[in-house]
Design an enzyme around this catalytic site. Sequence first.
Site, PDB file in Angstrom:
ATOM      1  N   LYS A  35       0.834  -1.200   0.000  1.00 30.22           N
ATOM      2  CA  LYS A  35       0.000   0.000   0.000  1.00 30.22           C
ATOM      3  C   LYS A  35       0.878   1.263   0.000  1.00 30.22           C
ATOM      4  CE  LYS A  35      -3.991  -0.720   2.307  1.00 30.22           C
ATOM      5  NZ  LYS A  35      -4.812  -0.834   3.521  1.00 30.22           N
ATOM      6  N   CYS A 262     -18.947   0.064   5.707  1.00 26.12           N
ATOM      7  CA  CYS A 262     -19.339   0.781   6.933  1.00 26.12           C
ATOM      8  C   CYS A 262     -20.712   0.399   7.467  1.00 26.12           C
ATOM      9  CB  CYS A 262     -19.299   2.286   6.685  1.00 26.12           C
ATOM     10  SG  CYS A 262     -17.625   2.883   6.493  1.00 26.12           S
TER      11      CYS A 262
HETATM   12  C1  UDX Z   1     -21.543   5.579   4.680  1.00 20.50           C
HETATM   13  C2  UDX Z   1     -22.051   6.901   5.289  1.00 20.50           C
HETATM   14  O1  UDX Z   1     -22.872   7.573   4.337  1.00 20.50           O
HETATM   15  C3  UDX Z   1     -20.876   7.773   5.672  1.00 20.50           C
HETATM   16  O2  UDX Z   1     -21.325   8.985   6.285  1.00 20.50           O
HETATM   17  C4  UDX Z   1     -20.000   6.998   6.644  1.00 20.50           C
HETATM   18  O3  UDX Z   1     -18.889   7.755   7.016  1.00 20.50           O
HETATM   19  C5  UDX Z   1     -19.552   5.679   6.029  1.00 20.50           C
HETATM   20  O4  UDX Z   1     -20.690   4.935   5.609  1.00 20.50           O
HETATM   21  P1  UDX Z   1     -20.601   4.824   2.293  1.00 20.50           P
HETATM   22  O5  UDX Z   1     -20.381   3.460   2.863  1.00 20.50           O
HETATM   23  O6  UDX Z   1     -19.555   5.434   1.421  1.00 20.50           O
HETATM   24  O7  UDX Z   1     -20.861   5.888   3.473  1.00 20.50           O
HETATM   25  O8  UDX Z   1     -21.928   4.710   1.422  1.00 20.50           O
HETATM   26  P2  UDX Z   1     -23.349   5.419   1.309  1.00 20.50           P
HETATM   27  O9  UDX Z   1     -23.334   6.410   0.233  1.00 20.50           O
HETATM   28  O10 UDX Z   1     -23.849   5.851   2.624  1.00 20.50           O
HETATM   29  O11 UDX Z   1     -24.205   4.169   0.804  1.00 20.50           O
HETATM   30  C6  UDX Z   1     -24.297   2.978   1.583  1.00 20.50           C
HETATM   31  C7  UDX Z   1     -25.130   1.931   0.911  1.00 20.50           C
HETATM   32  O12 UDX Z   1     -26.494   2.285   0.944  1.00 20.50           O
HETATM   33  C8  UDX Z   1     -24.796   1.658  -0.559  1.00 20.50           C
HETATM   34  O13 UDX Z   1     -24.775   0.261  -0.759  1.00 20.50           O
HETATM   35  C9  UDX Z   1     -25.939   2.300  -1.306  1.00 20.50           C
HETATM   36  O14 UDX Z   1     -26.190   1.666  -2.531  1.00 20.50           O
HETATM   37  C10 UDX Z   1     -27.092   2.105  -0.323  1.00 20.50           C
HETATM   38  N1  UDX Z   1     -28.177   3.092  -0.473  1.00 20.50           N
HETATM   39  C11 UDX Z   1     -27.941   4.400  -0.253  1.00 20.50           C
HETATM   40  C12 UDX Z   1     -29.458   2.655  -0.791  1.00 20.50           C
HETATM   41  O15 UDX Z   1     -29.705   1.454  -0.966  1.00 20.50           O
HETATM   42  N2  UDX Z   1     -30.462   3.576  -0.897  1.00 20.50           N
HETATM   43  C13 UDX Z   1     -30.264   4.892  -0.698  1.00 20.50           C
HETATM   44  O16 UDX Z   1     -31.228   5.665  -0.821  1.00 20.50           O
HETATM   45  C14 UDX Z   1     -28.955   5.334  -0.370  1.00 20.50           C
END
Ligand code: UDX
Length: 435
Positions: A35, A262
Amino acid sequence: MRISVIGCGYLGAVHAACMAHLGHEVVGVDVNAGKIESLSAGLAPFFEPDMPALLAEGLDSSRLTFTTDMAITATCNVHFIAVGTPQKKGENGADLRFVEAALEDLLRYLKPGDIVVGKSTVPVGTAERLSAMIRTNMPDATLIWNPEFLREGFAVADTLNPDRLVYGTRTGSETAVEILDGIYGAALERGTPRILTDFATAELVKVAANAFLATKISFINAMAEVCEASGADVSQLADAIGYDPRIGRKFLNAGLGFGGGCLPKDIRAFMARAGELGADQALTFLREVDSINMRRRARTIDLAREVCGGTLLGKRIAVLGLAFKPNSDDVRDSPALSVAAQLQLQGASVVASDPKAVANSAKRFPELEFTETVIEAVKRADAVMVLTEWQEYIDLSPSELRGLVASPNIVDGRNCLDPTKWRAEGWIYRALGRP
Ligand code: UDX
């Protein structure tokens, strides 16, 4: 300020590059030599828009360097801990091994006046424990817990322009707070809210935010189940309730549900920690949030089986999208990859594609067939499944694809396609929560 960022994964690498962009001198430290080599050569080990430019800028200016040698932290005054806290194998709780190892290693080089800033997502109570470890070894060093809320795909923007800054501290941390304010000076001058609180609240802010987001997604997916049973349309339902500003339309996209590095692990670790604290009843609803989320994957496989005439055996299925969300190459707990693998296990022959996540998917499920192009994936398919809402899939032409497939069946796992357009070209269109 000379800053060290310990842990150069998604969070740490982005944080290091952003801090260098803000004019600080930054050294990224990680135990993974591969990395460090890659980052030192200007290559991010993950796909994140804006990262290549930021890395190049930092490396060219010499403000940003990377090393595996923790001794370098002796030359820094502020140390961000940004290592991972994955789910423990076979349990819901978070594995804190990397956080503890990073701190123990760092303790050897801490000097009076140093500040340790915790960014990793940890169970409530961890910061208090780590702070005691620091005080025992170096009474004049201070810990601040400063959770990170970055979203993959927007990680640089979220780090440079956060919605809010949260500092968890003990009393007597005024000087350390002033120094951290200096590091985040640009954001604070723009009026970014800063919440100064205790360790426990700061730790909880992070998991509470993720639990809320997961709940919002599972809420609309639960509505999708009711829509399926009653012939209603969950997309219109989401639009209609989303106009209420108290509800809001964001994070109300029904579909295959949430995944990634996450939300799934954070809600599980939160439940586990609440159990340890004797507050498990408060979070039993998160178990349902998790179940609703997992049921969407099973339902998507059922839809594939239905459009294939009742069996998946010997059917050729094109899977478009493998990343857990668009603009990412991350397949950790990806609903799309999990569905692709299940389809294959249930007898289908899957040909999967994704603009960025093929390499990472192939490492996890080498038995799937992968292709870089949509055309190759859909050729002679009995069904096409859109499982991650990449813009290039939203823009696909139903008439062009019609000539390539064996049967015009499309399953929209993300409610991102226009059913009228696809049906007008003779496709059988099925989606989650839509008639
Ligand atoms: C998330 C949090 O948003 C962020 O604040 C935190 O720090 C880390 O976790 P991330 O994992 O990058 O961020 O993804 P995010 O954009 O939140 O989406 C998470 C999941 O939810 C994705 O699989 C996405 O497809 C799904 N999702 C999101 C839905 O199914 N429907 C929605 O309306 C929004």
